[in-house]
Design a protein around this motif. Structure first.
Motif, PDB file in Angstrom:
ATOM      1  N   GLU A   1       0.819  -1.216   0.000  1.00  0.00           N
ATOM      2  CA  GLU A   1       0.000   0.000   0.000  1.00  0.00           C
ATOM      3  C   GLU A   1       0.849   1.261   0.000  1.00  0.00           C
ATOM      4  O   GLU A   1       0.534   2.240  -0.678  1.00  0.00           O
ATOM      5  CB  GLU A   1      -0.933   0.007   1.211  1.00  0.00           C
ATOM      6  N   PHE A   2       1.937   1.266   0.760  1.00  0.00           N
ATOM      7  CA  PHE A   2       2.761   2.463   0.890  1.00  0.00           C
ATOM      8  C   PHE A   2       4.072   2.343   0.122  1.00  0.00           C
ATOM      9  O   PHE A   2       5.024   3.078   0.399  1.00  0.00           O
ATOM     10  CB  PHE A   2       3.045   2.743   2.369  1.00  0.00           C
ATOM     11  N   ALA A   3       4.124   1.437  -0.834  1.00  0.00           N
ATOM     12  CA  ALA A   3       5.348   1.201  -1.603  1.00  0.00           C
ATOM     13  C   ALA A   3       5.300   1.942  -2.937  1.00  0.00           C
ATOM     14  O   ALA A   3       4.310   2.594  -3.291  1.00  0.00           O
ATOM     15  CB  ALA A   3       5.542  -0.293  -1.835  1.00  0.00           C
ATOM     16  N   SER A   4       6.396   1.845  -3.679  1.00  0.00           N
ATOM     17  CA  SER A   4       6.485   2.490  -4.987  1.00  0.00           C
ATOM     18  C   SER A   4       5.583   1.781  -5.995  1.00  0.00           C
ATOM     19  O   SER A   4       5.129   0.647  -5.779  1.00  0.00           O
ATOM     20  CB  SER A   4       7.930   2.458  -5.480  1.00  0.00           C
ATOM     21  N   ASP A   5       5.361   2.444  -7.135  1.00  0.00           N
ATOM     22  CA  ASP A   5       4.558   1.834  -8.192  1.00  0.00           C
ATOM     23  C   ASP A   5       5.214   0.554  -8.706  1.00  0.00           C
ATOM     24  O   ASP A   5       4.521  -0.413  -9.048  1.00  0.00           O
ATOM     25  CB  ASP A   5       4.380   2.824  -9.350  1.00  0.00           C
ATOM     26  N   ALA A   6       6.543   0.536  -8.753  1.00  0.00           N
ATOM     27  CA  ALA A   6       7.256  -0.647  -9.230  1.00  0.00           C
ATOM     28  C   ALA A   6       7.010  -1.841  -8.313  1.00  0.00           C
ATOM     29  O   ALA A   6       6.809  -2.973  -8.782  1.00  0.00           O
ATOM     30  CB  ALA A   6       8.750  -0.354  -9.332  1.00  0.00           C
ATOM     31  N   VAL A   7       6.999  -1.601  -7.016  1.00  0.00           N
ATOM     32  CA  VAL A   7       6.757  -2.677  -6.060  1.00  0.00           C
ATOM     33  C   VAL A   7       5.311  -3.156  -6.151  1.00  0.00           C
ATOM     34  O   VAL A   7       5.034  -4.358  -6.109  1.00  0.00           O
ATOM     35  CB  VAL A   7       7.089  -2.206  -4.627  1.00  0.00           C
ATOM     36  N   LYS A   8       4.383  -2.237  -6.290  1.00  0.00           N
ATOM     37  CA  LYS A   8       2.973  -2.625  -6.427  1.00  0.00           C
ATOM     38  C   LYS A   8       2.766  -3.492  -7.659  1.00  0.00           C
ATOM     39  O   LYS A   8       2.041  -4.498  -7.621  1.00  0.00           O
ATOM     40  CB  LYS A   8       2.096  -1.379  -6.501  1.00  0.00           C
ATOM     41  N   GLN A   9       3.409  -3.124  -8.767  1.00  0.00           N
ATOM     42  CA  GLN A   9       3.285  -3.906  -9.990  1.00  0.00           C
ATOM     43  C   GLN A   9       3.900  -5.289  -9.811  1.00  0.00           C
ATOM     44  O   GLN A   9       3.347  -6.299 -10.261  1.00  0.00           O
ATOM     45  CB  GLN A   9       3.976  -3.177 -11.153  1.00  0.00           C
ATOM     46  N   LEU A  10       5.043  -5.332  -9.141  1.00  0.00           N
ATOM     47  CA  LEU A  10       5.699  -6.614  -8.922  1.00  0.00           C
ATOM     48  C   LEU A  10       4.836  -7.545  -8.084  1.00  0.00           C
ATOM     49  O   LEU A  10       4.681  -8.737  -8.412  1.00  0.00           O
ATOM     50  CB  LEU A  10       7.047  -6.388  -8.232  1.00  0.00           C
ATOM     51  N   LEU A  11       4.260  -7.023  -7.016  1.00  0.00           N
ATOM     52  CA  LEU A  11       3.417  -7.857  -6.179  1.00  0.00           C
ATOM     53  C   LEU A  11       2.189  -8.335  -6.941  1.00  0.00           C
ATOM     54  O   LEU A  11       1.734  -9.473  -6.765  1.00  0.00           O
ATOM     55  CB  LEU A  11       2.999  -7.087  -4.923  1.00  0.00           C
ATOM     56  N   ASP A  12       1.682  -7.491  -7.819  1.00  0.00           N
ATOM     57  CA  ASP A  12       0.539  -7.886  -8.644  1.00  0.00           C
ATOM     58  C   ASP A  12       0.913  -8.989  -9.637  1.00  0.00           C
ATOM     59  O   ASP A  12       0.091  -9.841  -9.964  1.00  0.00           O
ATOM     60  CB  ASP A  12       0.004  -6.661  -9.394  1.00  0.00           C
ATOM     61  N   ASP A  13       2.178  -8.972 -10.088  1.00  0.00           N
ATOM     62  CA  ASP A  13       2.640  -9.976 -11.062  1.00  0.00           C
ATOM     63  C   ASP A  13       2.863 -11.340 -10.427  1.00  0.00           C
ATOM     64  O   ASP A  13       2.862 -12.365 -11.134  1.00  0.00           O
ATOM     65  CB  ASP A  13       3.944  -9.520 -11.722  1.00  0.00           C
ATOM     66  N   LEU A  14       3.087 -11.380  -9.119  1.00  0.00           N
ATOM     67  CA  LEU A  14       3.403 -12.643  -8.449  1.00  0.00           C
ATOM     68  C   LEU A  14       2.102 -13.349  -8.045  1.00  0.00           C
ATOM     69  O   LEU A  14       1.561 -13.133  -6.964  1.00  0.00           O
ATOM     70  CB  LEU A  14       4.277 -12.384  -7.224  1.00  0.00           C
ATOM     71  N   LYS A  15       1.617 -14.191  -8.934  1.00  0.00           N
ATOM     72  CA  LYS A  15       0.357 -14.894  -8.698  1.00  0.00           C
ATOM     73  C   LYS A  15       0.530 -16.106  -7.786  1.00  0.00           C
ATOM     74  O   LYS A  15      -0.451 -16.631  -7.257  1.00  0.00           O
ATOM     75  CB  LYS A  15      -0.242 -15.359 -10.032  1.00  0.00           C
ATOM     76  N   HIS A  16       1.765 -16.569  -7.619  1.00  0.00           N
ATOM     77  CA  HIS A  16       2.025 -17.762  -6.815  1.00  0.00           C
ATOM     78  C   HIS A  16       2.914 -17.422  -5.616  1.00  0.00           C
ATOM     79  O   HIS A  16       3.772 -18.213  -5.211  1.00  0.00           O
ATOM     80  CB  HIS A  16       2.692 -18.842  -7.675  1.00  0.00           C
ATOM     81  N   VAL A  17       2.698 -16.251  -5.053  1.00  0.00           N
ATOM     82  CA  VAL A  17       3.591 -15.780  -3.997  1.00  0.00           C
ATOM     83  C   VAL A  17       3.554 -16.682  -2.767  1.00  0.00           C
ATOM     84  O   VAL A  17       4.590 -16.918  -2.123  1.00  0.00           O
ATOM     85  CB  VAL A  17       3.275 -14.313  -3.636  1.00  0.00           C
ATOM     86  N   GLU A  18       2.402 -17.225  -2.416  1.00  0.00           N
ATOM     87  CA  GLU A  18       2.315 -18.091  -1.241  1.00  0.00           C
ATOM     88  C   GLU A  18       3.170 -19.340  -1.422  1.00  0.00           C
ATOM     89  O   GLU A  18       3.897 -19.754  -0.502  1.00  0.00           O
ATOM     90  CB  GLU A  18       0.865 -18.487  -0.974  1.00  0.00           C
ATOM     91  N   GLU A  19       3.095 -19.941  -2.618  1.00  0.00           N
ATOM     92  CA  GLU A  19       3.902 -21.130  -2.876  1.00  0.00           C
ATOM     93  C   GLU A  19       5.394 -20.811  -2.826  1.00  0.00           C
ATOM     94  O   GLU A  19       6.197 -21.606  -2.322  1.00  0.00           O
ATOM     95  CB  GLU A  19       3.554 -21.734  -4.242  1.00  0.00           C
TER      96      GLU A  19
END
Length: 300
Positions: free
Chosen positions: A172-190
Motif C-alpha cells: 500500500e505504501f510502496a512504490s509503483d514498481a513494487v505494487k506492480q511486482l506484487l501484482d505480477d506474483l500470482k504464486h507468492v504463497e507457494e
C-alpha cells in the motif's frame, strides 16, 4: 550449486512459472547472522570485550576525539558465504557506535561521526587495544550502561531474507514498481513456502546481522525513507503537489533499497536503541567503508 540456483530449480520442478520465479528471486537476499552458539560451533567473531586493532592505531573516535564504544568484530575469512553479499574474503571488520549521539545526528547523507566501521586487512599486525582513558566513568544517557561490555564469542549461519512488503503481501505504501511486482506474483504463497522449506528457521537468536534487508524499528521513519527525503529535499520543487512528492520519495526509497543493504544491524546495549549501518553494494565490494551511513533507531 548456489542458493539462488537451488531455489530456482526447486521452484521450476514444482511447476511454478519461470518468470515469476525470477522476479521473486530478485527480491530474495541471503544474510549472515551471528550469535552465541554451542561450544562445538566455530567462533567467527566477538561482541563486546576489547577490539584487536593494528599495532599503533588509536581507538576509533569522533571528530573531537571522543572514543566510540566497540560493538563487535568478525573474521571475514571464517564467515559463511552469502550470495549477493560481497563482504571481504579475509581480514576483520570491526564495528563501533555511540548510539546516544548517533540517534541525535541529522545528516543521513554524510559520513557519520558517531559510528565507524574499521576493516583490518589480512596480514596486518594487530594487538588487543587498551581501554580508552577514563572509560570507567563513561556511561550512556540515563541508563548507566558502561562503556565496555563483556565479551561474547559469536558463531555464524546464513538465512534467507525477504522485504516486509513481500512477506506481508502489502504494498500500500510502496512504490509503483513494487505494487506492480506484487501484482505480477500470482504464486507468492507457494514461493514463500518454498523458501521456508529450503531453509527452515534454526530458531537461534542473532546478536548481529550482516546483509539482508533493514528492519523497521520503532515509530520513526525507516532509514531508506530518511535517506530518500534528505536526497530529494535539495532537488524536488517544494511547490509540487503532495501526492507527486510522495510518489517521487517512494521511487527513491525503492532505488535505495535496491542498491543499498545493511552492512550490520544489531541491538545495542540499551533496550531502547537499535543500530543499522547501511552501505551500497558497490562500496561494500570496493571496501569503501567510509561510505557507510549509520541510523540508530529508537525501539519504541
Amino acid at each position: 550449486m548456489n542458493r539462488y540456483e537451488q531455489f530456482r530449480r526447486a521452484a521450476v520442478d514444482r511447476g511454478l512459472p519461470e518468470d515469476e520465479v525470477d522476479k521473486f528471486a530478485d527480491q530474495l537476499r541471503f544474510a549472515v547472522w551471528l550469535g552465541t552458539g554451542s561450544p562445538d560451533d566455530e567462533v567467527v567473531g566477538q561482541s563486546g570485550g576489547l577490539p584487536r586493532l593494528p599495532v599503533g592505531t588509536e581507538w576509533p573516535g569522533t571528530g573531537n576525539g571522543s572514543p566510540l564504544p566497540f560493538v563487535a568484530s568478525v573474521d571475514c575469512a571464517l564467515l559463511p558465504r552469502a550470495e549477493g553479499l560481497p563482504l571481504p574474503e579475509d581480514g576483520s571488520l570491526l564495528f563501533f557506535l555511540n548510539h546516544d549521539d548517533d540517534m541525535e545526528a541529522e545528516a543521513p547523507l554524510e559520513e557519520p561521526d558517531h559510528a565507524r566501521v574499521v576493516h583490518v586487512p589480512a596480514g596486518t599486525e594487530t594487538e588487543e587495544a587498551s581501554p580508552p582513558e577514563g572509560h570507567a566513568t563513561r556511561t550512556f544517557f540515563h541508563e548507566n550502561i558502561p562503556f565496555l561490555i563483556p565479551e561474547h564469542r559469536l558463531s555464524a549461519w546464513v538465512r534467507p531474507v525477504l522485504p516486509d512488503w513481500l512477506e506481508e503481501q502489502d504494498a500500500e505504501f510502496a512504490s509503483d514498481a513494487v505494487k506492480q511486482l506484487l501484482d505480477d506474483l500470482k504464486h507468492v504463497e507457494e514461493l514463500l513456502n518454498l523458501v521456508d522449506e529450503l531453509w527452515p528457521d534454526p530458531n537461534r537468536g542473532a546478536a548481529l546481522r550482516l546483509g539482508g534487508y533493514c528492519r523497521e524499528i520503532g515509530g520513526q521513519d525507516p532509514p531508506y525513507t530518511q535517506m530518500a527525503s534528505a536526497a530529494l529535499s535539495a532537488t524536488v520543487d517544494p511547490d509540487l503537489p503532495r501526492a507527486e512528492r510522495t510518489r517521487l520519495r517512494r521511487e527513491e526509497e525503492h532505488r535505495l533499497n535496491t542498491e543499498w543493504l545493511p552492512l550490520a544491524q544489531f541491538h545495542t546495549t540499551s533496550e531502547f536503541y537499535y543500530g543499522c549501518f547501511l552501505i551500497s553494494t558497490d562500496d561494500l565490494a570496493a571496501r569503501r567503508f567510509d561510505q557507510m551511513r549509520s541510523f540508530t533507531m529508537f525501539t519504541e
